[in-house]
Design an enzyme around this catalytic site. Structure first.
Site, PDB file in Angstrom:
ATOM      1  N   THR A   1       0.860  -1.178   0.000  1.00 21.80           N
ATOM      2  CA  THR A   1       0.000   0.000   0.000  1.00 21.80           C
ATOM      3  C   THR A   1       0.897   1.229   0.000  1.00 21.80           C
ATOM      4  O   THR A   1       1.965   1.235   0.625  1.00 21.80           O
ATOM      5  CB  THR A   1      -0.928   0.038   1.236  1.00 21.80           C
ATOM      6  OG1 THR A   1      -0.157   0.333   2.404  1.00 21.80           O
ATOM      7  CG2 THR A   1      -1.647  -1.287   1.413  1.00 21.80           C
ATOM      8  N   GLU A   2       0.459   2.269  -0.678  1.00 21.25           N
ATOM      9  CA  GLU A   2       1.339   3.429  -0.831  1.00 21.25           C
ATOM     10  C   GLU A   2       1.636   4.112   0.499  1.00 21.25           C
ATOM     11  O   GLU A   2       2.643   4.825   0.616  1.00 21.25           O
ATOM     12  CB  GLU A   2       0.760   4.424  -1.823  1.00 21.25           C
ATOM     13  CG  GLU A   2      -0.468   5.151  -1.353  1.00 21.25           C
ATOM     14  CD  GLU A   2      -0.981   6.127  -2.399  1.00 21.25           C
ATOM     15  OE1 GLU A   2      -1.016   7.331  -2.105  1.00 21.25           O
ATOM     16  OE2 GLU A   2      -1.351   5.691  -3.503  1.00 21.25           O
TER      17      GLU A   2
END
Length: 222
Positions: A52-53
């Site tokens: 996930t960023e």
């Protein structure tokens, strides 16, 4: 004929079709919406490492929808699977910008014949914020677009030229809708696969983007 599908049916078709292409051990970034469904359809013999960023490596499903201690970039609760880690935002973006993401799967407002993607704002209507989308599409080794073929007003989301602000120019490798698969082959957007229950000519007629059709076009059960 183009089959009338419920929102859930269409989203499931798209997620299932993309999941079938992902390789074992791939480091994968998922956008918000349809992309978040992809892990539900990954074959049992394929293990993905989800990033996930905002800094989760080897993310898994959230065990409690009310537990917000660990969330993805969209605010959805996730877990950290064995061998995973929580990392800083700086390191997470270095991974994305450094070309270490094997696949990113994103939704779209528009995607065009040049392989350009617009997915982050509609001026004066919807401005949710860009997040890391520009970094992801520029740095990922392969960019998948997971999108409904038409918007709620029946307009094609596959367009000849994007009119909305771009997320990235010429970055899209594969588009998957509930009706077809389109691949960017040396700068040409080529339909390589179509749902067995969809009319090719009707789909081409209703799609704004001028699509080339593969001589080996495959009829598939999505």
């Amino acid at each position: 004929m183009l089959p009338e599908l419920s929102e859930n049916e269409a989203r499931a078709r798209i997620a299932r079709r993309i999941a079938a292409e992902l390789e074992d051990g791939a480091l994968v970034n998922l956008g918000i919406g349809i992309p978040q469904l992809v892990p539900d359809y990954v074959p049992k013999n394929v293990r993905l490492i989800l990033q996930t960023e905002n800094g989760v490596i080897n993310a898994g499903p959230g065990r409690d929808k009310d537990d917000l201690r660990v969330i993805d970039a969209g605010g959805t609760p996730v877990s950290v699977l064995p061998g995973g880690a929580l990392i800083s935002s700086e390191l997470s973006f270095a991974i994305m910008r450094g070309g270490h993401i094997d696949v990113t799967i994103l939704g779209a407002l528009e995607v065009d014949r040049e392989g350009s993607l617009a997915n982050w704002m509609i001026p004066q209507v919807r401005v949710p914020g860009m997040g890391g989308a520009m970094d992801i599409v520029a740095g990922a080794k392969k960019v998948y677009v997971a999108t409904r073929h038409f918007d709620r007003d029946g307009r094609s989301k596959l367009v000849q030229k994007c009119s909305l602000p771009l997320t990235g120019h010429g970055v899209v490798d594969v588009i998957v809708t509930e009706y077809c698969v389109v691949r960017n082959i040396y700068g040409r957007m080529v339909m390589t696969e179509i749902a067995e229950d969809a009319s090719l000519q009707l789909l081409l007629d209703r799609t704004e983007m001028r699509l080339d059709v593969s001589s080996g076009l495959k009829r598939s059960r999505f």
